[in-house]
Motif scaffolding. Structure first.
Motif, short mmCIF file in Angstrom:
data_model
loop_
_atom_site.label_atom_id
_atom_site.label_comp_id
_atom_site.label_asym_id
_atom_site.label_seq_id
_atom_site.Cartn_x
_atom_site.Cartn_y
_atom_site.Cartn_z
N LYS A 97 0.97 -1.18 0.17
CA LYS A 97 0.01 -0.07 -0.14
C LYS A 97 0.89 1.40 0.25
O LYS A 97 0.36 2.38 -0.31
CB LYS A 97 -0.97 0.08 1.30
CG LYS A 97 -1.96 -0.97 0.94
CD LYS A 97 -2.96 -0.66 -0.26
CE LYS A 97 -4.45 -1.59 -0.19
NZ LYS A 97 -4.85 -1.16 -1.42
N GLN A 136 -2.18 -1.56 -6.09
CA GLN A 136 -3.62 -2.05 -5.95
C GLN A 136 -3.27 -3.71 -5.56
O GLN A 136 -2.42 -4.29 -6.45
CB GLN A 136 -4.64 -2.10 -6.94
CG GLN A 136 -4.04 -2.76 -8.33
CD GLN A 136 -5.43 -2.38 -9.35
OE1 GLN A 136 -6.35 -1.93 -9.09
NE2 GLN A 136 -4.89 -2.77 -10.79
N ASP A 150 -8.07 -5.74 -2.86
CA ASP A 150 -8.98 -4.51 -3.30
C ASP A 150 -10.00 -4.87 -4.15
O ASP A 150 -11.12 -4.53 -4.14
CB ASP A 150 -7.94 -3.42 -3.94
CG ASP A 150 -6.88 -2.84 -2.97
OD1 ASP A 150 -7.60 -2.35 -1.95
OD2 ASP A 150 -5.72 -2.72 -3.37
N ASN A 163 1.62 2.09 -3.38
CA ASN A 163 0.47 2.64 -4.15
C ASN A 163 0.04 1.56 -5.15
O ASN A 163 -0.13 1.81 -6.43
CB ASN A 163 0.66 3.97 -4.92
CG ASN A 163 0.95 5.00 -3.96
OD1 ASN A 163 0.03 5.17 -3.09
ND2 ASN A 163 1.87 5.74 -4.24
#
Length: 269
Positions: A188, A193, A236, A191
């Motif tokens: 995370k 997913q 996600d 950045n």
């Protein structure tokens, strides 16, 4: 480079005995070294500077003369061994007769995810060394940035895993981390997913084109029981691979190959 086979190391020579101990996890941990066998793995070990010693039979020295020469140029010690000694260093029925004792090549978490990775493979609780090596090879082939083995996994530096990676273990950053939360936090922070593979995933891989253009970390579950509900919930998105024939499912390496290829394709359009 000429190797003198007038006096060869036998399976009882201390150097060979110590190298043979690297076939076992305890031996690798104690010596902080691992053993690579075969042309691809040994070539990559020499080229990347991971190889410390090379052991070779007379027939293998003739067959792989270019690698013996390369080892000499890299100041790697080359030791002639008997065929019997080669068998003591191998976990296969038929040995290549070519081995390298290598420094560890697994990366620490702080280094493996430096920069801005676009495609990362996260195999979870991988149990089979052959699968571990194949996954590393797949990630290398599609141009992934790293492989993060998560949870209680097989050792990626075990002989079978090294052999199955066909040299890719030395080409791509690979790490092993038992703390799932540390891995998720790192992904995370970069950045990425997180996409999990699941037969019941809400998104079909057929419809995931736009999704896959984004920097992505793929979660692939254990060979026997896949991903836990807890890990699926942390992703996600959950993606399923459409199966149009009568096969019940895909094995780990096949599923990973399909998903990683699709991601690489979309990111490189």
């Amino acid at each position: 480079m000429i190797v003198d086979f007038e006096q060869v190391f036998t399976e009882r020579t201390p150097r060979v005995v110590n190298a043979a101990k690297l076939l076992r996890s305890a031996g690798r941990k104690k010596a902080n070294l691992f053993l690579a066998e075969g042309e691809n793995a040994v070539e990559a070990a020499i080229a990347t500077g991971a190889a410390q010693d090379v052991f070779v039979t007379e027939s293998a020295a003739r067959k792989f003369e270019h690698l013996i020469t390369a080892a000499g140029h890299m100041n790697v010690y080359v030791h002639p061994i008997t065929d019997r000694a080669a068998k003591s260093l191998s976990d296969t029925v038929t040995t290549t007769g070519l081995f390298a004792v290598c420094k560890p090549v697994l990366w620490p978490m702080k280094d493996v995810m430096r920069g801005k990775p676009n495609l990362v493979m996260v195999p979870v609780e991988t149990a089979e060394p052959g699968n571990a090596g194949t996954l590393i090879r797949v990630a290398d082939a599609v141009g992934a940035d790293a492989v993060l083995f998560a949870g209680e996994t097989v050792d990626p530096q075990s002989p079978k895993a090294v052999r199955a990676s066909a040299g890719s273990l030395f080409h791509i950053p690979v790490m092993r981390e038992s703390n799932f939360q540390a891995i998720f936090d790192t992904l995370k922070a970069r950045n990425l997913q997180i996409i999990a593979t699941s037969a019941e995933g809400e998104t079909s891989l057929d419809d995931a084109g736009e999704l896959l253009k984004q920097p992505t970390a793929w979660l692939f579950g254990n060979e026997a029981h896949g991903l836990s509900p807890e890990l699926l919930a942390k992703a996600d998105v959950r993606v399923r691979i459409p199966i149009r024939g009568r096969a019940e499912s895909l094995n780990l390496a096949t599923a990973a190959s399909i998903c990683m290829y699709e991601s690489a394709k979309e990111q490189n359009r």
